[in-house]
Scaffold this motif. Structure first.
Motif, PDB file in Angstrom:
ATOM      1  N   ARG A  55     108.447  86.625  70.309  1.00  0.00           N
ATOM      2  CA  ARG A  55     109.287  85.619  70.131  1.00  0.00           C
ATOM      3  C   ARG A  55     109.093  84.373  71.185  1.00  0.00           C
ATOM      4  O   ARG A  55     109.758  83.551  71.133  1.00  0.00           O
ATOM      5  N   GLN A  56     108.145  84.886  72.076  1.00  0.00           N
ATOM      6  CA  GLN A  56     108.148  83.726  73.157  1.00  0.00           C
ATOM      7  C   GLN A  56     107.453  82.399  73.014  1.00  0.00           C
ATOM      8  O   GLN A  56     106.636  82.511  71.852  1.00  0.00           O
ATOM      9  N   SER A  57     107.697  81.443  73.610  1.00  0.00           N
ATOM     10  CA  SER A  57     107.224  80.116  73.103  1.00  0.00           C
ATOM     11  C   SER A  57     105.597  80.110  73.535  1.00  0.00           C
ATOM     12  O   SER A  57     105.016  81.017  74.357  1.00  0.00           O
ATOM     13  N   TYR A  58     104.848  79.265  72.885  1.00  0.00           N
ATOM     14  CA  TYR A  58     103.331  79.081  73.281  1.00  0.00           C
ATOM     15  C   TYR A  58     103.396  78.554  74.775  1.00  0.00           C
ATOM     16  O   TYR A  58     102.155  78.976  75.410  1.00  0.00           O
ATOM     17  N   ALA A  59     104.125  77.959  75.303  1.00  0.00           N
ATOM     18  CA  ALA A  59     104.220  77.391  76.609  1.00  0.00           C
ATOM     19  C   ALA A  59     104.259  78.757  77.400  1.00  0.00           C
ATOM     20  O   ALA A  59     103.596  78.943  78.473  1.00  0.00           O
ATOM     21  N   ASP A  60     105.249  79.569  77.025  1.00  0.00           N
ATOM     22  CA  ASP A  60     105.547  80.923  77.987  1.00  0.00           C
ATOM     23  C   ASP A  60     104.269  81.765  78.050  1.00  0.00           C
ATOM     24  O   ASP A  60     103.705  82.192  78.883  1.00  0.00           O
ATOM     25  N   LEU A  61     103.684  81.960  76.551  1.00  0.00           N
ATOM     26  CA  LEU A  61     102.656  82.603  76.451  1.00  0.00           C
ATOM     27  C   LEU A  61     101.509  81.857  77.300  1.00  0.00           C
ATOM     28  O   LEU A  61     100.720  83.045  77.894  1.00  0.00           O
ATOM     29  N   GLY A  62     101.176  80.860  77.101  1.00  0.00           N
ATOM     30  CA  GLY A  62     100.137  80.527  77.804  1.00  0.00           C
ATOM     31  C   GLY A  62     100.001  80.478  79.410  1.00  0.00           C
ATOM     32  O   GLY A  62      99.253  80.905  79.881  1.00  0.00           O
ATOM     33  N   GLU A  63     101.490  80.625  79.913  1.00  0.00           N
ATOM     34  CA  GLU A  63     101.611  80.765  81.172  1.00  0.00           C
ATOM     35  C   GLU A  63     101.511  82.308  81.779  1.00  0.00           C
ATOM     36  O   GLU A  63     100.658  82.521  82.751  1.00  0.00           O
ATOM     37  N   GLN A  64     101.441  83.303  80.632  1.00  0.00           N
ATOM     38  CA  GLN A  64     101.323  84.732  81.011  1.00  0.00           C
ATOM     39  C   GLN A  64      99.943  85.066  80.911  1.00  0.00           C
ATOM     40  O   GLN A  64      99.309  85.640  81.780  1.00  0.00           O
ATOM     41  N   VAL A  65      99.179  84.194  79.980  1.00  0.00           N
ATOM     42  CA  VAL A  65      97.478  84.301  80.002  1.00  0.00           C
ATOM     43  C   VAL A  65      96.750  83.610  80.757  1.00  0.00           C
ATOM     44  O   VAL A  65      95.486  83.713  80.617  1.00  0.00           O
ATOM     45  N   GLY A  66      97.166  82.549  81.309  1.00  0.00           N
ATOM     46  CA  GLY A  66      96.461  81.557  81.834  1.00  0.00           C
ATOM     47  C   GLY A  66      95.662  80.485  81.117  1.00  0.00           C
ATOM     48  O   GLY A  66      94.576  80.095  81.418  1.00  0.00           O
ATOM     49  N   LEU A  67      96.431  79.993  80.219  1.00  0.00           N
ATOM     50  CA  LEU A  67      96.086  79.074  79.313  1.00  0.00           C
ATOM     51  C   LEU A  67      97.126  77.963  78.892  1.00  0.00           C
ATOM     52  O   LEU A  67      98.334  78.228  79.261  1.00  0.00           O
ATOM     53  N   SER A  68      96.806  76.713  78.644  1.00  0.00           N
ATOM     54  CA  SER A  68      97.542  75.664  78.467  1.00  0.00           C
ATOM     55  C   SER A  68      98.327  75.952  76.912  1.00  0.00           C
ATOM     56  O   SER A  68      97.598  76.840  76.297  1.00  0.00           O
ATOM     57  N   LYS A  69      99.235  75.279  76.659  1.00  0.00           N
ATOM     58  CA  LYS A  69      99.991  75.287  75.483  1.00  0.00           C
ATOM     59  C   LYS A  69      99.042  75.380  74.069  1.00  0.00           C
ATOM     60  O   LYS A  69      99.013  75.944  73.206  1.00  0.00           O
ATOM     61  N   SER A  70      98.246  74.311  74.074  1.00  0.00           N
ATOM     62  CA  SER A  70      97.227  73.822  72.921  1.00  0.00           C
ATOM     63  C   SER A  70      96.260  74.743  72.636  1.00  0.00           C
ATOM     64  O   SER A  70      96.363  75.298  71.425  1.00  0.00           O
ATOM     65  N   PRO A  71      95.571  75.333  73.632  1.00  0.00           N
ATOM     66  CA  PRO A  71      94.536  76.284  73.526  1.00  0.00           C
ATOM     67  C   PRO A  71      95.186  77.650  73.040  1.00  0.00           C
ATOM     68  O   PRO A  71      94.506  78.431  72.303  1.00  0.00           O
ATOM     69  N   CYS A  72      96.329  77.958  73.727  1.00  0.00           N
ATOM     70  CA  CYS A  72      96.960  79.077  73.295  1.00  0.00           C
ATOM     71  C   CYS A  72      97.390  79.062  71.946  1.00  0.00           C
ATOM     72  O   CYS A  72      97.282  80.176  71.032  1.00  0.00           O
ATOM     73  N   TRP A  73      97.940  77.965  71.432  1.00  0.00           N
ATOM     74  CA  TRP A  73      98.418  77.860  70.052  1.00  0.00           C
ATOM     75  C   TRP A  73      97.071  78.076  69.190  1.00  0.00           C
ATOM     76  O   TRP A  73      97.365  78.802  68.170  1.00  0.00           O
ATOM     77  N   SER A  74      96.076  77.442  69.531  1.00  0.00           N
ATOM     78  CA  SER A  74      94.924  77.483  68.775  1.00  0.00           C
ATOM     79  C   SER A  74      94.239  79.023  68.400  1.00  0.00           C
ATOM     80  O   SER A  74      93.742  79.516  67.461  1.00  0.00           O
ATOM     81  N   ARG A  75      94.434  79.670  69.707  1.00  0.00           N
ATOM     82  CA  ARG A  75      94.131  81.049  69.890  1.00  0.00           C
ATOM     83  C   ARG A  75      94.783  81.908  68.925  1.00  0.00           C
ATOM     84  O   ARG A  75      94.360  82.573  68.214  1.00  0.00           O
ATOM     85  N   VAL A  76      95.977  81.810  68.957  1.00  0.00           N
ATOM     86  CA  VAL A  76      97.066  82.394  68.178  1.00  0.00           C
ATOM     87  C   VAL A  76      96.801  82.360  66.658  1.00  0.00           C
ATOM     88  O   VAL A  76      96.730  83.347  65.835  1.00  0.00           O
TER      89      VAL A  76
END
Length: 196
Positions: A55-76
């Protein structure tokens, strides 16, 4: 001596059955495994993080994995479309909703009843998991009941009457030590060790 020979033949045919069933599933396994070959370290981290907290946001997820929000969203989205991530759901505690008795049921059925049995299992609300198996049994079911009496009724008057059922063997779970294990970290480890 005769008993040992009989046991050896039984083992041989069970092994043969397992090999044949696994080989018939080879295209399915290959298609599934091909998806992970395109995954890099960020994809693996994303899947592991979403297993931990979906349930975590893309911003939080990106911070955890070392990516910004947009590329993190695209990968998901790519992981969802490829089938690596096949959905999101709440984890329900069965005891909290009154289903305190968890059991595993081995099922033997007639050779000509697989289709009807599987259709019945898919429609049965008490069966939360159903797996085909190699060996003496044809299927392994995971079921929940409210009590021992409820389980007995379910087995005697319900599951035993599903299409083609010839024999049921039930193992009652006394206590669950581990549930909802995370697959991503384990899969990544085994992939690096797997023979090419």
């Amino acid at each position: 001596m005769g008993t040992k020979i009989t046991q050896s033949f039984c083992y041989f045919f069970q092994l043969k059955e397992f090999v044949l069933s696994t080989w018939s599933m080879r295209p399915y396994f290959c298609a599934k495994q091909f998806r992970t070959k395109r995954m890099d370290k960020f994809d693996w981290k994303i899947v592991a993080e979403l297993e931990r907290d979906g349930r975590q946001s893309y911003a939080d997820l990106g911070e955890q994995v070392g990516l910004s929000k947009s590329p993190c969203w695209s990968r998901v989205k790519n992981l969802e479309e490829s089938g690596v991530i096949d959905g999101y759901a709440a984890r329900v505690d069965p005891i909290a909703i009154g289903l305190a008795v968890q059991s595993f049921v081995e099922v033997q059925i007639r050779f000509d009843a697989h289709t009807e049995f599987e259709a019945a299992v898919l429609a049965h609300p008490a069966v939360v998991e159903c797996h085909t198996t190699a060996g003496e049994s044809d299927y392994l079911l995971k079921i929940f009941a409210r009590s021992a009496d409820h389980l007995d009724e379910l087995l005697r008057h319900n599951l035993s009457k599903l299409p083609g059922v010839q024999r049921l063997k039930t193992v009652v779970c006394l206590k669950t030590i581990k549930r909802h294990g995370r697959l991503a970290e384990w899969a990544r480890t085994t992939e690096t060790r797997a023979p090419r």
